[in-house]
Scaffold this active site. Structure first.
Site, PDB file in Angstrom:
ATOM      1  N   ASP A  83      36.520  46.783  26.208  1.00 39.64           N
ATOM      2  CA  ASP A  83      37.560  45.493  26.858  1.00 39.64           C
ATOM      3  C   ASP A  83      35.930  44.177  25.848  1.00 39.64           C
ATOM      4  O   ASP A  83      34.765  45.021  26.125  1.00 39.64           O
ATOM      5  CB  ASP A  83      37.386  45.008  28.221  1.00 39.64           C
ATOM      6  CG  ASP A  83      37.693  43.183  28.981  1.00 39.64           C
ATOM      7  OD1 ASP A  83      38.645  42.937  27.197  1.00 39.64           O
ATOM      8  OD2 ASP A  83      37.674  42.848  29.229  1.00 39.64           O
ATOM      9  N   HIS A 181      38.450  32.564  31.511  1.00 40.02           N
ATOM     10  CA  HIS A 181      38.555  34.424  32.532  1.00 40.02           C
ATOM     11  C   HIS A 181      37.713  33.841  33.897  1.00 40.02           C
ATOM     12  O   HIS A 181      37.746  32.570  33.889  1.00 40.02           O
ATOM     13  CB  HIS A 181      37.155  34.809  31.662  1.00 40.02           C
ATOM     14  CG  HIS A 181      37.531  35.878  29.934  1.00 40.02           C
ATOM     15  ND1 HIS A 181      37.017  35.018  29.102  1.00 40.02           N
ATOM     16  CD2 HIS A 181      38.038  36.822  30.417  1.00 40.02           C
ATOM     17  CE1 HIS A 181      37.526  35.792  28.256  1.00 40.02           C
ATOM     18  NE2 HIS A 181      38.256  37.343  29.134  1.00 40.02           N
ATOM     19  N   GLY A 225      41.984  36.097  29.627  1.00 44.93           N
ATOM     20  CA  GLY A 225      42.233  35.499  31.281  1.00 44.93           C
ATOM     21  C   GLY A 225      43.483  34.944  31.603  1.00 44.93           C
ATOM     22  O   GLY A 225      43.520  33.921  31.662  1.00 44.93           O
ATOM     23  N   SER A 227      44.784  35.865  34.501  1.00 43.45           N
ATOM     24  CA  SER A 227      45.049  36.391  36.265  1.00 43.45           C
ATOM     25  C   SER A 227      45.517  35.361  36.718  1.00 43.45           C
ATOM     26  O   SER A 227      45.651  34.318  35.962  1.00 43.45           O
ATOM     27  CB  SER A 227      43.836  36.534  36.890  1.00 43.45           C
ATOM     28  OG  SER A 227      43.073  38.007  37.028  1.00 43.45           O
ATOM     29  N   ASP A 269      41.756  40.871  35.308  1.00 38.80           N
ATOM     30  CA  ASP A 269      40.575  41.126  35.728  1.00 38.80           C
ATOM     31  C   ASP A 269      40.364  40.437  37.567  1.00 38.80           C
ATOM     32  O   ASP A 269      40.313  41.153  38.696  1.00 38.80           O
ATOM     33  CB  ASP A 269      39.325  41.529  35.244  1.00 38.80           C
ATOM     34  CG  ASP A 269      38.086  42.348  35.894  1.00 38.80           C
ATOM     35  OD1 ASP A 269      38.486  42.770  37.197  1.00 38.80           O
ATOM     36  OD2 ASP A 269      36.806  42.389  35.612  1.00 38.80           O
TER      37      ASP A 269
HETATM   38  P1  13P Z   1      40.979  37.371  33.946  1.00 38.23           P
HETATM   39  O1  13P Z   1      39.295  36.853  34.804  1.00 38.23           O
HETATM   40  O2  13P Z   1      41.569  36.188  33.920  1.00 38.23           O
HETATM   41  O3  13P Z   1      41.280  38.569  35.321  1.00 38.23           O
HETATM   42  O4  13P Z   1      41.047  37.877  32.601  1.00 38.23           O
HETATM   43  C1  13P Z   1      40.348  39.414  32.827  1.00 38.23           C
HETATM   44  C2  13P Z   1      40.357  39.330  31.177  1.00 38.23           C
HETATM   45  O5  13P Z   1      40.457  38.289  29.630  1.00 38.23           O
HETATM   46  C3  13P Z   1      39.996  40.433  30.392  1.00 38.23           C
HETATM   47  O6  13P Z   1      39.811  40.793  29.561  1.00 38.23           O
HETATM   48  O1  G3H Z   2      37.221  39.010  30.240  1.00 38.31           O
HETATM   49  C1  G3H Z   2      36.149  39.312  31.372  1.00 38.31           C
HETATM   50  C2  G3H Z   2      36.291  41.348  31.928  1.00 38.31           C
HETATM   51  O2  G3H Z   2      36.579  40.347  33.394  1.00 38.31           O
HETATM   52  C3  G3H Z   2      35.548  42.190  32.381  1.00 38.31           C
HETATM   53  O3  G3H Z   2      33.919  40.847  32.889  1.00 38.31           O
HETATM   54  O4  G3H Z   2      31.991  41.882  32.053  1.00 38.31           O
HETATM   55  O5  G3H Z   2      32.430  41.151  34.588  1.00 38.31           O
HETATM   56  O6  G3H Z   2      33.370  43.598  33.893  1.00 38.31           O
HETATM   57  P1  G3H Z   2      32.973  41.840  33.688  1.00 38.31           P
HETATM   58 ZN    ZN Z   3      38.764  38.742  28.122  1.00 40.08          ZN
END
Ligand code: 13P
Ligand code: G3H
Ligand code: ZN
Length: 322
Positions: A83, A181, A225, A227, A269
């Site tokens: 990711d 995000h 993003g 969630s 996430d």
């Molecule tokens: P959220 O923060 O909305 O869960 O998005 C996660 C994401 O895009 C990880 O790449």
């Molecule tokens: O898009 C970001 C994801 O939520 C991952 O977050 O970099 O804190 O692991 P992180």
């Molecule tokens: Zn993302």
């Protein structure tokens, strides 16, 4: 079955009008919660690892946890995805280290620099049987440690997507249509409030998605993003000593609609984080004398499983599609 790429998953999702969930994994309980839900519901699933997850848990531990999930769930397709890869070296390290899919996120660079870096990753990945997700447009929130204030995001320009995909050879494209995000996706000023005082966010830009679809017929689109920031978890966090005022996400019905269109991958996430944190806070408040991590991680894992099962059935529509 062994770990798969997303090629077949996305083709079936596009044609079938559903999306595959891409859930971020950082530890064993998260991997188990997600894959137990996907396994029981016979759903394909993408487990994704960020640069931060690798720094926290170590590449090898995460790959081995995912490999264990593959052994435990032999009937469902599971992809292992990087990711927000922010450099060729990071993508190469994941390609060499067992991932079946990588994202190169050069969306904060110029159009030409984004193309150049994405193309470099695509050439290496394809030579090693790995697929590549790229990104055009900028989401609000934190991406690649670049903080973009709400209101300063830039939607994907549909007139650029065809040239971008044909010049890079990427396999899927993340676009910006108003998701962002984190657990605070919109400022109060960007929202209205419902009768309970909960923020109601502005609708996603389906016009931008539909324009992109016209330019790229049959091509898989990705939503980051995504969630929903379920208010039951926000309430739980706040009730048991947390402080998350005005946390707000993307309404599930809008994600459901996106899944019926060209969106084949939906990234989640923050909802995992909220499910775990809400339940762990509750557990600590109700059992102040307990100190065995298994006691509070068990309900946290169950909450991840229940949340993912809900997404699979009512948002993604990927149940029974394994
Ligand atoms: P959220 O923060 O909305 O869960 O998005 C996660 C994401 O895009 C990880 O790449
Ligand atoms: O898009 C970001 C994801 O939520 C991952 O977050 O970099 O804190 O692991 P992180
Ligand atoms: Zn993302």
């Amino acid at each position: 079955m062994p770990l798969v790429t997303t090629t077949e998953m996305f083709k079936k999702a596009y044609d079938g009008g559903y999306a595959v969930g891409a859930f971020n994994v950082n530890n064993m309980e998260i991997v188990q919660g997600i894959t137990e839900a996907a396994g029981e519901l016979k759903s394909p699933v993408i487990l994704q690892v960020s640069k931060g997850a690798r720094a926290y848990a170590n590449h090898t531990y995460l790959v081995k946890l995912v490999e264990a999930a593959v052994i435990e769930n032999p009937e469902i397709p599971i992809a292992l995805h990087l990711d927000h890869g922010d450099s060729f070296e990071l993508c190469k390290s994941c390609i060499d280290g067992g991932f079946t899919s990588v994202m190169i996120d050069a969306s904060s660079k110029s159009f030409e620099d984004n193309i150049a870096l994405t193309k470099q990753v695509v050439e290496y990945a394809h030579a090693h049987g790995v697929v590549v997700e790229a990104e055009l447009g900028t989401l609000a929130g934190i991406e690649d440690e670049v903080v973009v204030e709400a209101g300063h995001e830039s939607y994907t320009r549909p007139e650029e997507v065809e040239e971008f995909v044909s010049r890079t050879g990427c396999d899927s494209l993340a676009i910006a249509i108003g998701t962002s995000h984190g657990a605070y996706k919109f400022t109060a000023a960007q929202c209205t409030r419902n009768e309970e005082g909960i923020l109601v966010p502005p609708p996603l830009r389906f016009d931008v998605l539909e324009e992109c679809m016209k330019k790229l017929p049959g091509f898989p689109i990705v939503l980051h993003g995504s969630s929903s920031v379920p208010q039951e978890f926000v309430k739980m966090v706040n009730q048991y000593g947390g402080n998350m005022p005005d946390a707000v996400g993307i309404p599930e019905e809008q994600l459901r609609k996106a899944a019926t269109l060209a969106v084949c991958k939906i990234n989640i996430d923050s909802d995992i984080r909220l499910a775990m944190t809400g339940n762990i806070r509750k557990y600590f408040a109700e059992h102040p004398d307990h100190f065995d991590p298994r006691q509070y991680l068990k309900p946290a894992r169950q909450a991840v499983k229940d949340m993912v099962a809900h997404k699979i059935q009512y948002v993604l529509g990927s149940d029974g599609k394994a």
